[in-house]
Design a protein around this motif. Structure first.
Motif, mmCIF file in Angstrom:
data_model
loop_
_atom_site.group_PDB
_atom_site.id
_atom_site.type_symbol
_atom_site.label_atom_id
_atom_site.label_comp_id
_atom_site.label_asym_id
_atom_site.label_seq_id
_atom_site.Cartn_x
_atom_site.Cartn_y
_atom_site.Cartn_z
ATOM 1 N N VAL A 19 0.846 -1.196 0.000
ATOM 2 C CA VAL A 19 0.000 0.000 0.000
ATOM 3 C C VAL A 19 0.883 1.249 0.000
ATOM 4 C CG1 VAL A 19 -1.717 1.328 1.292
ATOM 5 C CG2 VAL A 19 -1.952 -1.157 1.100
ATOM 6 N N ALA A 20 1.922 1.254 0.817
ATOM 7 C CA ALA A 20 2.827 2.413 0.886
ATOM 8 C C ALA A 20 3.539 2.640 -0.447
ATOM 9 C CB ALA A 20 3.837 2.216 2.006
ATOM 10 N N GLU A 21 3.957 1.569 -1.107
ATOM 11 C CA GLU A 21 4.596 1.704 -2.424
ATOM 12 C C GLU A 21 3.652 2.380 -3.411
ATOM 13 O OE1 GLU A 21 7.643 -2.069 -2.697
ATOM 14 O OE2 GLU A 21 5.535 -2.415 -3.181
ATOM 15 N N ARG A 22 2.400 1.953 -3.402
ATOM 16 C CA ARG A 22 1.406 2.527 -4.314
ATOM 17 C C ARG A 22 1.259 4.027 -4.074
ATOM 18 N NH1 ARG A 22 -2.213 -1.038 -3.440
ATOM 19 N NH2 ARG A 22 -3.567 0.102 -2.026
ATOM 20 N N HIS A 23 1.425 4.439 -2.816
ATOM 21 C CA HIS A 23 1.316 5.855 -2.469
ATOM 22 C C HIS A 23 2.678 6.555 -2.412
ATOM 23 C CE1 HIS A 23 -2.993 6.012 -1.567
ATOM 24 N NE2 HIS A 23 -2.853 4.756 -1.190
ATOM 25 N N GLU A 24 3.716 5.834 -2.827
ATOM 26 C CA GLU A 24 5.082 6.373 -2.833
ATOM 27 C C GLU A 24 5.442 6.972 -1.478
ATOM 28 O OE1 GLU A 24 5.208 8.921 -6.288
ATOM 29 O OE2 GLU A 24 5.415 7.168 -7.606
ATOM 30 N N THR A 25 5.271 6.149 -0.452
ATOM 31 C CA THR A 25 5.474 6.580 0.927
ATOM 32 C C THR A 25 6.560 5.735 1.586
ATOM 33 O OG1 THR A 25 3.186 7.283 1.106
ATOM 34 C CG2 THR A 25 4.333 6.832 3.171
ATOM 35 N N GLU A 26 7.434 6.396 2.297
ATOM 36 C CA GLU A 26 8.499 5.723 3.036
ATOM 37 C C GLU A 26 7.909 4.850 4.148
ATOM 38 O OE1 GLU A 26 12.563 6.984 5.397
ATOM 39 O OE2 GLU A 26 10.939 8.441 5.243
ATOM 40 N N VAL A 27 8.503 3.674 4.350
ATOM 41 C CA VAL A 27 8.069 2.739 5.385
ATOM 42 C C VAL A 27 9.238 2.445 6.315
ATOM 43 C CG1 VAL A 27 7.169 0.418 5.861
ATOM 44 C CG2 VAL A 27 6.493 1.613 3.763
ATOM 45 N N LYS A 28 8.972 2.454 7.604
ATOM 46 C CA LYS A 28 9.973 2.057 8.596
ATOM 47 C C LYS A 28 9.404 0.880 9.374
ATOM 48 C CE LYS A 28 12.314 6.418 8.868
ATOM 49 N NZ LYS A 28 13.501 6.152 8.113
ATOM 50 N N LEU A 136 -6.296 -3.963 4.705
ATOM 51 C CA LEU A 136 -5.952 -3.268 3.457
ATOM 52 C C LEU A 136 -6.902 -2.109 3.191
ATOM 53 C CD1 LEU A 136 -5.046 -6.340 1.253
ATOM 54 C CD2 LEU A 136 -3.486 -4.506 1.963
ATOM 55 N N ASN A 137 -8.183 -2.329 3.388
ATOM 56 C CA ASN A 137 -9.179 -1.280 3.190
ATOM 57 C C ASN A 137 -8.969 -0.140 4.186
ATOM 58 O OD1 ASN A 137 -11.635 -0.243 1.947
ATOM 59 N ND2 ASN A 137 -12.579 -0.674 3.927
ATOM 60 N N GLY A 138 -8.775 -0.486 5.459
ATOM 61 C CA GLY A 138 -8.582 0.532 6.486
ATOM 62 C C GLY A 138 -7.334 1.359 6.262
ATOM 63 N N LEU A 139 -6.241 0.707 5.854
ATOM 64 C CA LEU A 139 -5.001 1.444 5.600
ATOM 65 C C LEU A 139 -5.153 2.370 4.400
ATOM 66 C CD1 LEU A 139 -2.116 1.967 6.500
ATOM 67 C CD2 LEU A 139 -1.390 0.058 5.030
ATOM 68 N N GLU A 140 -5.815 1.893 3.365
ATOM 69 C CA GLU A 140 -6.063 2.735 2.191
ATOM 70 C C GLU A 140 -6.869 3.974 2.582
ATOM 71 O OE1 GLU A 140 -5.695 4.120 -1.542
ATOM 72 O OE2 GLU A 140 -4.742 2.282 -0.845
#
Length: 148
Positions: A19-28, A136-140
């Motif tokens: 999900v983060a990749e789709r939003h181009e977001t950094e993940v830690k 997945l739905n909640g995170l989106e």
């Protein structure tokens, strides 16, 4: 925006990264060891010293307003909310100012009952595909909320 994952026992690390990749977001992914480095260029493994709440403390010290934390640790979710971030558990339950007080109170009550020996038996039901879909739905939904 950064997505923080309380990664030691999180069953949805891969899903959260996608999900983060789709939003181009950094993940830690924060843990005290034992995890492989994620293959995603968006994800970083953060290894903290072993010890009670070390990963929680690291996340709470680094999370900022507009960030999201994936955790099943209710006190950590509360700390993230107080820092202006959002939090969600691995079953898709988003924590917010309206529900965190009741969730914390229930957690503390259940902990007290277990300590007093008033509760026996195993944990909850097994993690299901329905739980994964709800996550997945909640995170989106949270990602879209932050981007507004």
């Amino acid at each position: 925006m950064t997505l923080y994952i309380d990664a030691d026992a999180c069953p949805v690390k891969d899903e959260a990264i996608r999900v983060a990749e789709r939003h181009e977001t950094e993940v830690k992914l924060v843990c005290d060891g034992g995890l492989r480095r994620p293959q995603s260029p968006w994800a970083q493994l953060v290894i903290v010293p072993e010890g009670a709440d070390a990963a929680d403390n690291w996340i709470a010290e680094h999370i900022r307003p507009g960030d999201i934390c994936v955790t099943s640790d209710i006190p950590l979710a509360d700390r993230c909310l107080k820092a202006g971030a959002l939090a969600i558990d691995h079953k898709g339950k988003a924590f917010d100012a309206d529900n965190i007080g009741a969730v914390l109170a229930t957690r503390n009550l259940m902990s007290d009952l277990r300590s007093a020996g008033a509760m026996e038996g195993g944990g909850g039901r097994p993690y299901s595909q329905r739980d994964r879909s709800a996550f997945l739905n909640g995170l989106e939904i949270l990602f879209r909320k932050v981007k507004r």
